[in-house]
Write an enzyme that holds these catalytic residues in place. Structure first.
Site, PDB file in Angstrom:
ATOM      1  N   SER B  20       0.823  -1.208   0.000  1.00 54.58           N
ATOM      2  CA  SER B  20       0.000   0.000   0.000  1.00 54.58           C
ATOM      3  C   SER B  20       0.858   1.260   0.000  1.00 54.58           C
ATOM      4  O   SER B  20       1.874   1.330   0.679  1.00 54.58           O
ATOM      5  CB  SER B  20      -0.880  -0.005   1.243  1.00 54.58           C
ATOM      6  OG  SER B  20      -1.611   1.191   1.313  1.00 54.58           O
ATOM      7  N   CYS B 129       0.374   4.249  10.208  1.00 59.31           N
ATOM      8  CA  CYS B 129       1.019   5.284   9.404  1.00 59.31           C
ATOM      9  C   CYS B 129       1.663   6.319  10.322  1.00 59.31           C
ATOM     10  O   CYS B 129       0.985   6.927  11.144  1.00 59.31           O
ATOM     11  CB  CYS B 129       0.008   5.973   8.489  1.00 59.31           C
ATOM     12  SG  CYS B 129       0.779   7.293   7.541  1.00 59.31           S
TER      13      CYS B 129
END
Lengths: 262, 301
Positions: B20, B129
């Site tokens: 991703s 993240c």
């Protein structure tokens, strides 16, 4: 765009710290002025990423593409030590091109001022050549700190060229914008194209705004994928709908007015 | 030889996927490689609302790695469905939608509004993240929140739920167990490692956000160790990633306990890498007489 293994045909110095690399082009799509490619320099993990370079020439008949690069870091240092016959891993052509971005009205202008500086010189030599082939009348202005940095051998003698050096070692003493200001005749019915360091791009854009003419700039930004997937190489733009554009995909060529200059 | 990988109810054709954030939604790389040969595409993270991403520069190269701070730039659900889904519907491989958000509600919204899409085969929940102020890493470092979030997402979808972990914790096994308890179908590890580069000439960080995420071969041993640890602490399949640059790197992850792997930064260096890694894994299995991916797991204690 295509990833392909090519072969170096020649590699030679063209100015102090600048080299020209010629190699075989194999994708079906012909690279246009403004477009770029990326090269994987070596198999090691330092340097890691592919390095982007704008095309500086393309010989359609022979299928030979060229770049001009400056030895500036590890990647370009390694590249400068390669030899004719060595194979290189190329991904290209990438990004948009000048002819795609320039408006029909600007395309009809009488004077096409092509401003180049530093590593931006390669793509602007190609643009001047492309404009000449289209039957236009380009004026090439190359700005450098000193004459040792000018790739004289690469300049087409049939194109009107002005050299500007900061130290006055050749041509006009001063920067490219100062030169344009000192030649007010240029402003009529003109369009400016520029590729070079950011202050030069910004200066050309501001000058164009003052003169009420258009400018088109080719930007440079740190890139990872080079094809629009990673969102790493964005630049800020004047657009209500979106704040950033991808330099590798929507660019590298933008109209000067599109960019949010800092 | 059986290369398939089972993640919950989903069977991937082979263990090699694209990480991703490095592959967008597949359109760009689809012009360079045959997407149907991938085991899975893990998409760019999707949040309910469009996000512009962080200030530039967003990237800097480091020794054997890259430091990035993209900031989850993405089109948001509405434009994702309009602009990306028509393309994803044409892709003949498993599509795992990576999901992010600032709140639990954000994650639930993305799942609820995309669960009906037949082109989405599963979800990867990004709680790791390092480049956003809210959500992301804040969720992924607290086992209580990880279990609660996973359990609440479990109620929204029956599709495979993969929880993507950060290495930026003291003990990753605690977080993995929390995801398992919440009902996850698999764990992927690792997301990027927190890092910083300072421009000494200008005396400021190169990336405006300061701390950013390190990926690439520099972090591979961190990813392999995390995969080893997590695969021994949960009974779920583990998807290993971090710095895979060739098939040998991928095989290290499989031997460490991964059932599948993802390639991220390596794509930037060689877009053809996923297909080369698939071939390399096949060759290794043939040379070592391994019949299925699970056979990799019998060597290390």
């Amino acid at each position: 765009m295509k990833q392909f293994e090519s072969q170096i045909l020649s590699l030679k110095p063209v100015a102090q710290g600048y080299y020209r690399l010629d190699f075989l082009w194999s994708p079906e799509s012909e690279p246009m002025a403004g477009q770029f490619l990326t090269i994987r320099v070596g198999e090691l993990s330092v340097p890691l990423l592919r390095r982007p370079f704008a095309l500086s020439a393309y010989d359609k008949d022979k299928g030979i593409a060229s770049i001009i690069f400056q030895k500036i870091g590890k990647g370009t240092e390694l590249l400068s030590h390669m030899n004719p016959g060595d194979s290189i891993d190329i991904l290209g052509p990438l990004g948009n091109c000048f002819s795609q971005v320039v408006s029909p009205a600007d395309n009809m202008k009488e004077k096409h001022i092509v401003v180049a500086g530093g590593i931006g010189t390669g793509p602007m030599l190609y643009l001047a050549d492309e404009l000449k082939r289209e039957g236009k009348n380009p004026l090439l202005i190359i700005g450098c700190r000193t004459k040792d940095l000018v790739p004289y051998s690469e300049i087409d003698k049939s194109i009107e060229t002005v050299i500007c050096t900061d130290d006055g070692s050749d041509g006009f003493r001063g920067n490219v914008v100062e030169y344009m200001r000192s030649n007010p005749l240029l402003e009529h019915n003109s369009v400016i194209y520029c590729c070079g360091p950011e202050p030069m791009l910004n200066g050309c854009h501001s000058y164009a705004v003052e003169m009420g003419i258009s400018s088109y700039v080719s930007l440079e930004q740190m890139m990872a994928c080079g094809i629009g997937a990673c969102m790493g190489c964005t630049c800020e733009i004047n657009n209500e709908k979106k704040k950033y554009a991808r330099v590798c995909k929507e660019g590298p060529v933008f109209s000067g007015g599109e960019i949010k200059w800092t | 030889m059986d290369l398939t990988v089972k993640i919950g109810s989903l069977t991937m054709s082979n263990p090699v996927g694209t990480a991703s954030g490095t592959f967008g939604f597949g359109e760009e790389y689809g012009q360079l490689i045959d997407l149907s040969k991938l085991g899975a595409i893990y998409t760019k993270a999707l949040t309910p609302e469009p996000r512009e991403g962080n200030a530039v520069p967003r990237l800097v190269e480091t020794p054997s790695g890259i430091l990035n701070s993209i900031g989850l730039a993405n089109p948001g659900i509405e434009r994702f469905i309009e602009e990306k889904v028509p393309f994803l519907e044409t892709v003949n491989t498993s599509i795992i939608l990576n999901v992010s958000g600032s709140t639990e509600e954000d994650y639930k919204t993305v799942l609820a509004k995309t669960d009906h899409l037949s082109c989405i085969d599963g979800y990867e929940i990004n709680i790791s993240c390092p480049n956003v102020k809210h959500g992301g890493l804040a969720f992924g470092t607290d086992p209580v929140q990880v279990e609660k979030l996973t359990a609440s997402l479990r109620k929204v979808t029956a599709k495979p739920l993969i929880v993507k972990l950060t290495p930026n914790v003291t003990d990753i096994s605690v977080i993995a167990k929390a995801a398992e308890a919440g009902g996850a179908d698999a764990i992927s590890c690792i997301n990027t490692v927190r890092g910083m580069v300072i421009d000494t000439k200008n005396k400021k960080t190169v990336i405006p956000a300061g701390i950013a995420g390190l990926s690439g071969p520099a972090v591979r041993p961190v990813g392999v160790a995390a995969t080893y640890t997590v695969s021994r602490s949960v009974s779920l399949p583990v998807i290993g990633l971090g710095g895979i640059m060739n098939s040998d790197d991928a095989i290290q992850y499989l031997l460490a306990g991964a059932s599948a792997i993802q390639i991220g930064t390596g794509l930037f260096v060689d877009p053809g890498l996923p297909l080369k890694v698939s071939e390399g894994i096949k060759e290794y299995m043939s040379d070592n007489k391994l019949k299925k991916i699970q056979d990799f797991h019998s060597f290390l204690s």
